[in-house]
Design a protein around this motif. Structure first.
Motif, mmCIF file in Angstrom:
data_model
loop_
_atom_site.group_PDB
_atom_site.id
_atom_site.type_symbol
_atom_site.label_atom_id
_atom_site.label_comp_id
_atom_site.label_asym_id
_atom_site.label_seq_id
_atom_site.Cartn_x
_atom_site.Cartn_y
_atom_site.Cartn_z
ATOM 1 N N SER A 25 12.963 7.872 -12.011
ATOM 2 C CA SER A 25 13.133 9.213 -12.566
ATOM 3 C C SER A 25 11.786 9.796 -12.999
ATOM 4 N N GLY A 26 10.941 8.967 -13.585
ATOM 5 C CA GLY A 26 9.621 9.427 -13.992
ATOM 6 C C GLY A 26 8.764 9.843 -12.806
ATOM 7 N N LEU A 27 8.827 9.068 -11.722
ATOM 8 C CA LEU A 27 8.054 9.420 -10.527
ATOM 9 C C LEU A 27 8.580 10.703 -9.892
ATOM 10 N N ALA A 28 9.897 10.902 -9.934
ATOM 11 C CA ALA A 28 10.484 12.102 -9.333
ATOM 12 C C ALA A 28 10.012 13.368 -10.045
ATOM 13 N N SER A 29 9.781 13.281 -11.340
ATOM 14 C CA SER A 29 9.367 14.464 -12.110
ATOM 15 C C SER A 29 7.857 14.531 -12.327
ATOM 16 N N LEU A 30 7.109 13.552 -11.816
ATOM 17 C CA LEU A 30 5.678 13.478 -12.099
ATOM 18 C C LEU A 30 4.920 14.681 -11.550
ATOM 19 N N ARG A 38 0.819 -1.214 0.000
ATOM 20 C CA ARG A 38 0.000 0.000 0.000
ATOM 21 C C ARG A 38 0.853 1.264 0.000
ATOM 22 N N SER A 39 2.029 1.183 0.629
ATOM 23 C CA SER A 39 2.905 2.361 0.688
ATOM 24 C C SER A 39 3.637 2.602 -0.620
ATOM 25 N N LEU A 40 3.604 1.624 -1.540
ATOM 26 C CA LEU A 40 4.303 1.755 -2.814
ATOM 27 C C LEU A 40 3.400 2.259 -3.936
ATOM 28 N N ASP A 41 2.105 2.323 -3.675
ATOM 29 C CA ASP A 41 1.190 2.829 -4.692
ATOM 30 C C ASP A 41 1.406 4.330 -4.902
ATOM 31 N N ASN A 65 1.713 19.531 -12.370
ATOM 32 C CA ASN A 65 1.440 20.907 -11.956
ATOM 33 C C ASN A 65 1.604 21.900 -13.097
ATOM 34 N N ALA A 66 2.220 21.472 -14.182
ATOM 35 C CA ALA A 66 2.360 22.361 -15.334
ATOM 36 C C ALA A 66 1.017 22.627 -16.004
ATOM 37 N N VAL A 67 0.047 21.723 -15.809
ATOM 38 C CA VAL A 67 -1.252 21.883 -16.476
ATOM 39 C C VAL A 67 -2.428 21.902 -15.500
ATOM 40 N N ASP A 68 -2.228 21.427 -14.274
ATOM 41 C CA ASP A 68 -3.314 21.392 -13.291
ATOM 42 C C ASP A 68 -2.894 22.137 -12.022
ATOM 43 N N ASP A 69 -3.885 22.459 -11.194
ATOM 44 C CA ASP A 69 -3.625 23.262 -9.991
ATOM 45 C C ASP A 69 -3.471 22.380 -8.761
ATOM 46 N N ARG A 70 -2.525 22.766 -7.902
ATOM 47 C CA ARG A 70 -2.366 22.206 -6.566
ATOM 48 C C ARG A 70 -2.327 20.680 -6.566
ATOM 49 N N VAL A 71 -1.426 20.139 -7.343
ATOM 50 C CA VAL A 71 -1.265 18.687 -7.436
ATOM 51 C C VAL A 71 -0.099 18.254 -6.551
ATOM 52 N N THR A 72 -0.319 17.216 -5.779
ATOM 53 C CA THR A 72 0.758 16.592 -5.008
ATOM 54 C C THR A 72 0.816 15.114 -5.359
ATOM 55 N N VAL A 73 2.024 14.568 -5.353
ATOM 56 C CA VAL A 73 2.231 13.157 -5.671
ATOM 57 C C VAL A 73 2.921 12.506 -4.474
ATOM 58 N N GLU A 74 2.364 11.415 -3.995
ATOM 59 C CA GLU A 74 2.916 10.704 -2.850
ATOM 60 C C GLU A 74 3.138 9.241 -3.215
ATOM 61 N N GLY A 75 3.933 8.573 -2.390
ATOM 62 C CA GLY A 75 4.191 7.148 -2.603
ATOM 63 C C GLY A 75 5.641 6.812 -2.302
ATOM 64 N N GLY A 76 5.865 5.615 -1.815
ATOM 65 C CA GLY A 76 7.213 5.205 -1.422
ATOM 66 C C GLY A 76 7.972 4.434 -2.470
ATOM 67 N N LEU A 77 7.436 4.318 -3.683
ATOM 68 C CA LEU A 77 8.095 3.506 -4.701
ATOM 69 C C LEU A 77 9.388 4.143 -5.197
ATOM 70 N N GLU A 78 9.376 5.448 -5.426
ATOM 71 C CA GLU A 78 10.557 6.109 -6.001
ATOM 72 C C GLU A 78 11.805 5.975 -5.131
ATOM 73 N N PRO A 79 11.747 6.222 -3.810
ATOM 74 C CA PRO A 79 12.967 6.026 -3.000
ATOM 75 C C PRO A 79 13.415 4.574 -2.925
ATOM 76 N N VAL A 80 12.466 3.629 -2.955
ATOM 77 C CA VAL A 80 12.854 2.214 -2.943
ATOM 78 C C VAL A 80 13.644 1.869 -4.202
ATOM 79 N N LEU A 81 13.184 2.336 -5.355
ATOM 80 C CA LEU A 81 13.883 2.063 -6.607
ATOM 81 C C LEU A 81 15.228 2.765 -6.650
ATOM 82 N N ARG A 82 15.307 3.976 -6.117
ATOM 83 C CA ARG A 82 16.582 4.700 -6.076
ATOM 84 C C ARG A 82 17.594 3.946 -5.215
#
Length: 364
Positions: free
Chosen positions: A255-260, A47-50, A265-282
């Motif tokens: 890398s894709g998750l880091a820049s997501l 669940r923490s990786l979604d 936010n370039a096209v939508d307002d007040r977007v946040t992205v969460e999830g533990g997958l990116e640090p695990v892969l790094r």
């Protein structure tokens, strides 16, 4: 040269075995990398990786939500690729103050709060213990579903009606709702519920919060008709198919998750992205660097042994063919012609080893 066919056959066999060994080393390295990734992912709660994409304080509009959903879905799928799985969406309105029908809400600081919400496939993950799941509303009183814990604390019952007054406009006409059903979560630990903030019952230390669930059709239809100024927070949970992730593409996904978030936010307002997958892969990719060193040493050792074997056998073959080479030279063969002849033989062996080596490695 026909008299040396046995020695030539040993060269062919040795070349095939060498190619298979070198190919097996590469296959082994890939297997180790994938096992390492499986282990790294297995140490975390799925669940923490979604991937969770959230937006806050967005005006409720079916058309706007559909456009935003299409953009976000496409961006996340491009990052995750084949690892993109089920999508779970939830929308939750800004705070409303509940009261009895026709009665103004109290003004105490600990007065009850309420939120109207929708959630994807909610009916498949809750058990209705009283009443029924709410039907889509087209107008008038809106049917809602409440959690069993909330109903117990607030004294709510099936058939009870409430007026909901928006906190941002106390003069607005209240939204009338009716409790159609009371439910509880079938399995609170399942991946569907995520890790925080999306339960059937809301947790609040200082006041009671009614989380009132409605069908998505009602959320974008009858609710907006009754309260056009309503805004909501949206939360989209993208389940990751962990078995589809592989070591070769781990860094690209990270890398894709880091820049997501920047992309969204370039096209939508007040977007946040969460999830533990990116640090695990790094972290996995960093550890993989040190894993490659012993594998590289092993590959160099195997390659050195194979090269030594081929040089020794080829030297023996040349020595056995010295008389034949002298005969061909006496008949007018030039050095380039002799080199070309042996070059053709070597190229044929190389092609044979390239084609047969990986399949043989796959059988090992």
């Amino acid at each position: 040269m026909s008299r040396n066919w046995r020695l030539l056959l040993s060269v062919v066999a040795g070349t095939l075995v060498a190619a298979a060994i070198l190919s097996a080393t590469a296959v082994y390295a890939d297997a180790i990398r994938d096992l390492g990734l499986r282990y790294a992912l297995g140490q975390r709660d799925p669940r923490s990786l979604d991937v969770v994409v959230s937006q806050s304080n967005i005006p409720v509009s079916a058309a706007r939500h559909a456009d935003t959903r299409a953009r976000q879905d496409g961006a996340v799928r491009r990052v995750l690729g084949s690892a993109s799985g089920e999508v779970i969406r939830q929308g939750t309105t800004a705070t409303l103050f509940p009261s009895a029908p026709g009665v103004a809400p109290v003004s105490a600081s600990d007065r009850p709060r309420a939120n109207i919400a929708f959630r994807t496939d909610l009916d498949r993950h809750v058990e209705v213990v009283a009443g029924a799941f709410p039907s889509p509303a087209t107008g008038g009183t809106i049917e809602v579903l409440v959690g069993a814990e909330t109903a117990d604390v607030a004294g709510l019952r099936v058939g009870q009606e409430l007026d909901l007054t928006p906190f941002w406009d106390a003069t607005a006409r209240p939204v009338r709702v009716r409790v159609a059903g009371i439910a509880r979560e079938i399995d609170p630990t399942e991946r569907y519920w995520g890790t925080a903030g999306v339960r059937l019952d809301a947790a609040s230390p200082n006041w009671v919060t009614y989380r009132l669930f409605v069908p998505e059709q009602t959320f974008f239809g009858a609710l907006v008709a009754a309260l056009p100024s309503v805004s909501a927070d949206y939360r989209t949970q993208y389940l990751v198919r962990l078995d589809e992730l592989n070591a070769r593409g781990a860094l690209d996904v990270a890398s894709g998750l880091a820049s997501l978030m920047r992309v969204l936010n370039a096209v939508d307002d007040r977007v946040t992205v969460e999830g533990g997958l990116e640090p695990v892969l790094r972290t996995f990719d960093e550890k993989l660097f040190f894993t490659r060193i012993p594998l590289l040493v092993l590959l160099l050792q195997v390659g050195g042994i194979v090269a030594y074997y081929l040089v020794m056998v080829s030297t023996m073959l040349i020595e056995r063919q010295a008389a034949e080479i002298a005969t061909m030279r006496s008949r007018g063969a030039t050095t380039p012609q002799l080199l070309a002849m042996y070059g053709v033989e070597g190229a044929a062996l190389a092609v044979l080893a390239t084609l047969a080596g990986p399949p043989l490695a796959g059988l090992i």
